[in-house]
Design a protein around this motif. Structure first.
Motif, PDB file in Angstrom:
ATOM      1  N   GLU A  41       7.905  -6.887  -2.649  1.00 25.32           N
ATOM      2  CA  GLU A  41       8.798  -6.202  -1.720  1.00 25.32           C
ATOM      3  C   GLU A  41       9.021  -4.744  -2.125  1.00 25.32           C
ATOM      4  O   GLU A  41      10.104  -4.220  -1.994  1.00 25.32           O
ATOM      5  CB  GLU A  41      10.145  -6.940  -1.673  1.00 25.32           C
ATOM      6  N   GLY A  42       8.005  -4.103  -2.620  1.00 31.68           N
ATOM      7  CA  GLY A  42       8.142  -2.727  -3.068  1.00 31.68           C
ATOM      8  C   GLY A  42       6.882  -1.944  -2.799  1.00 31.68           C
ATOM      9  O   GLY A  42       6.024  -2.345  -2.021  1.00 31.68           O
ATOM     10  N   SER A  43       6.782  -0.798  -3.481  1.00 37.87           N
ATOM     11  CA  SER A  43       5.639   0.070  -3.258  1.00 37.87           C
ATOM     12  C   SER A  43       5.034   0.513  -4.578  1.00 37.87           C
ATOM     13  O   SER A  43       5.677   0.461  -5.630  1.00 37.87           O
ATOM     14  CB  SER A  43       6.061   1.301  -2.447  1.00 37.87           C
ATOM     15  N   LEU A  44       3.791   0.949  -4.502  1.00 41.67           N
ATOM     16  CA  LEU A  44       3.084   1.530  -5.633  1.00 41.67           C
ATOM     17  C   LEU A  44       3.003   3.030  -5.403  1.00 41.67           C
ATOM     18  O   LEU A  44       2.578   3.481  -4.336  1.00 41.67           O
ATOM     19  CB  LEU A  44       1.676   0.953  -5.747  1.00 41.67           C
ATOM     20  N   VAL A  45       3.407   3.810  -6.393  1.00 42.08           N
ATOM     21  CA  VAL A  45       3.249   5.262  -6.328  1.00 42.08           C
ATOM     22  C   VAL A  45       1.948   5.613  -7.039  1.00 42.08           C
ATOM     23  O   VAL A  45       1.819   5.401  -8.242  1.00 42.08           O
ATOM     24  CB  VAL A  45       4.431   6.004  -6.980  1.00 42.08           C
ATOM     25  N   LEU A  46       0.996   6.111  -6.286  1.00 41.95           N
ATOM     26  CA  LEU A  46      -0.288   6.551  -6.833  1.00 41.95           C
ATOM     27  C   LEU A  46      -0.266   8.072  -6.960  1.00 41.95           C
ATOM     28  O   LEU A  46      -0.185   8.781  -5.951  1.00 41.95           O
ATOM     29  CB  LEU A  46      -1.432   6.101  -5.915  1.00 41.95           C
ATOM     30  N   ILE A  47      -0.311   8.557  -8.197  1.00 42.58           N
ATOM     31  CA  ILE A  47      -0.247  10.001  -8.444  1.00 42.58           C
ATOM     32  C   ILE A  47      -1.620  10.503  -8.871  1.00 42.58           C
ATOM     33  O   ILE A  47      -2.158  10.085  -9.890  1.00 42.58           O
ATOM     34  CB  ILE A  47       0.798  10.334  -9.528  1.00 42.58           C
ATOM     35  N   ASP A  48      -2.181  11.390  -8.062  1.00 43.83           N
ATOM     36  CA  ASP A  48      -3.493  11.967  -8.344  1.00 43.83           C
ATOM     37  C   ASP A  48      -3.544  13.329  -7.648  1.00 43.83           C
ATOM     38  O   ASP A  48      -3.306  13.424  -6.438  1.00 43.83           O
ATOM     39  CB  ASP A  48      -4.596  11.047  -7.813  1.00 43.83           C
ATOM     40  N   GLN A  49      -3.862  14.363  -8.378  1.00 44.36           N
ATOM     41  CA  GLN A  49      -3.895  15.709  -7.806  1.00 44.36           C
ATOM     42  C   GLN A  49      -5.024  15.890  -6.807  1.00 44.36           C
ATOM     43  O   GLN A  49      -4.972  16.778  -5.959  1.00 44.36           O
ATOM     44  CB  GLN A  49      -4.019  16.752  -8.926  1.00 44.36           C
ATOM     45  N   SER A  71       2.104   4.636  -1.885  1.00 44.88           N
ATOM     46  CA  SER A  71       2.493   6.022  -1.629  1.00 44.88           C
ATOM     47  C   SER A  71       1.587   6.898  -2.474  1.00 44.88           C
ATOM     48  O   SER A  71       1.773   7.024  -3.684  1.00 44.88           O
ATOM     49  CB  SER A  71       3.961   6.240  -2.008  1.00 44.88           C
ATOM     50  N   ALA A  72       0.567   7.481  -1.861  1.00 51.01           N
ATOM     51  CA  ALA A  72      -0.417   8.288  -2.580  1.00 51.01           C
ATOM     52  C   ALA A  72      -0.016   9.748  -2.507  1.00 51.01           C
ATOM     53  O   ALA A  72      -0.022  10.359  -1.440  1.00 51.01           O
ATOM     54  CB  ALA A  72      -1.808   8.081  -1.991  1.00 51.01           C
TER      55      ALA A  72
END
Length: 257
Positions: A41-49, A71-72
Motif C-alpha cells: 500500500e505504498g510507493s517506491l521512490v526511484l532516484i536517478d539523474q 515515483s521516478a
C-alpha cells in the motif's frame, strides 16, 4: 520530470480512469488464474539523474510485478515537489551508476537520503559490483545492493525483500567473500613459513598452544635442549623476552582459527 508507473505502465498523461480500469482488468485476470499476490500500500521512490534510464526502469519494474507505484525522479528535491501524488513511501531505490562508495561526499549523501526517508529502506543500484563497494554501502546503512548486471525480476525481489525487513546482496559477492577468507588463511600460513624455518614453525605452533618444553620435545622427537635453542631463536626474531611474550606476539600477528 517524474513518471508514475501503474499496472498498465502508463505515464502521468493518462487520466485516472484509464489506470482504474486497467487495475480492475489486471486484478480480474489474476483472480481468474488464482493468483493473489500481495499488493503493497505504498510507493517506491526511484532516484536517478538520467531521465531515460529511470523511466525505462520504472516501467520495467511495473511490468515485472512490483506491487507498488513507482515515483521516478531525478533528485530528492524533485520528489518533495511531487510526493503528494503518491502513496506513502515504502522503499527508495537509488541508482548511483558508476560512482564509488569512497567518493567525496557520498557517505553524507546516503546519510541525508536515509534521514529523508527514515522509515523506508534505501536500496542501491550500482554498475560496480566490487566487494569492497558492497561492504562500504552496507556500512552506510543501505538495505540492499543491486548490481546493474542482474535482471529486472531480481531487482523486484530485492526491493520486496528490503520492504519485508531483509537485506539483499548478490550471491556472487558472498562467493567472493568466501574466496577472500580462504586466500587470507593461505596468506597467513605463507607469512608464518616465511618468518621461521620449518622446525621453528612446528615449535611456534606448540608454543601458541601453551605446551611445555618436554611435551614439545616428545611430540617433535627432539632433545629438550634443542627445543630450548629453537625457542631462543624464535624469541630473537620476535624481540620477545620470554615464552609468554612469544605466545602473545604470535597470537597478535597470526590469530588462531
Amino acid at each position: 520530470m517524474s513518471l508514475t508507473v501503474d499496472g498498465a505502465g502508463r505515464t502521468p498523461v493518462a487520466v485516472d480512469s484509464f489506470r482504474f480500469v486497467s487495475e480492475l482488468a489486471k486484478a480480474s485476470e489474476r483472480e481468474a488464474r488464482g493468483e493473489r499476490k500481495q499488493r503493497f500500500e505504498g510507493s517506491l521512490v526511484l532516484i536517478d539523474q538520467r531521465a531515460l534510464d529511470r523511466e525505462c526502469l520504472a516501467k520495467a519494474l511495473g511490468d515485472r510485478g512490483l506491487c507498488m507505484e513507482v515515483s521516478a525522479v531525478g533528485s530528492v528535491e524533485e520528489w518533495r515537489r511531487e510526493q503528494v501524488q503518491f502513496p506513502p513511501v515504502q522503499a527508495v531505490l537509488f541508482n548511483i551508476g558508476n560512482r564509488k562508495a569512497e567518493d567525496a561526499g557520498f557517505a553524507n549523501e546516503i546519510t541525508k537520503l536515509r534521514n529523508e526517508f527514515k522509515s523506508s529502506p534505501v536500496i542501491v543500484l550500482s554498475d560496480n559490483e566490487d566487494l569492497a563497494q558492497i561492504v562500504k554501502m552496507l556500512e552506510y546503512g543501505v538495505r540492499g545492493f543491486i548490481p546493474s548486471c542482474v535482471g529486472v525480476s531480481v531487482c523486484v525481489g530485492a526491493i520486496e525483500l528490503a520492504v519485508a525487513g531483509g537485506v539483499f546482496v548478490p550471491a556472487s559477492s558472498v562467493l567472493a567473500m568466501r574466496h577472500l577468507l580462504a586466500t587470507s588463511s593461505s596468506a597467513e600460513a605463507r607469512n608464518l613459513s616465511g618468518m621461521f624455518t620449518a622446525r621453528q614453525e612446528a615449535v611456534v605452533e606448540a608454543l601458541r598452544r601453551g605446551k611445555a618444553n618436554k611435551i614439545i620435545a616428545y611430540e617433535l622427537k627432539l632433545r629438550e635442549s634443542t627445543v630450548k635453542v629453537h625457542i631462543r631463536n624464535i624469541m630473537k626474531k620476535l624481540k620477545a623476552t620470554n615464552r609468554t611474550e612469544v605466545a602473545y606476539k604470535l597470537n597478535d600477528m597470526f590469530p588462531m582459527n
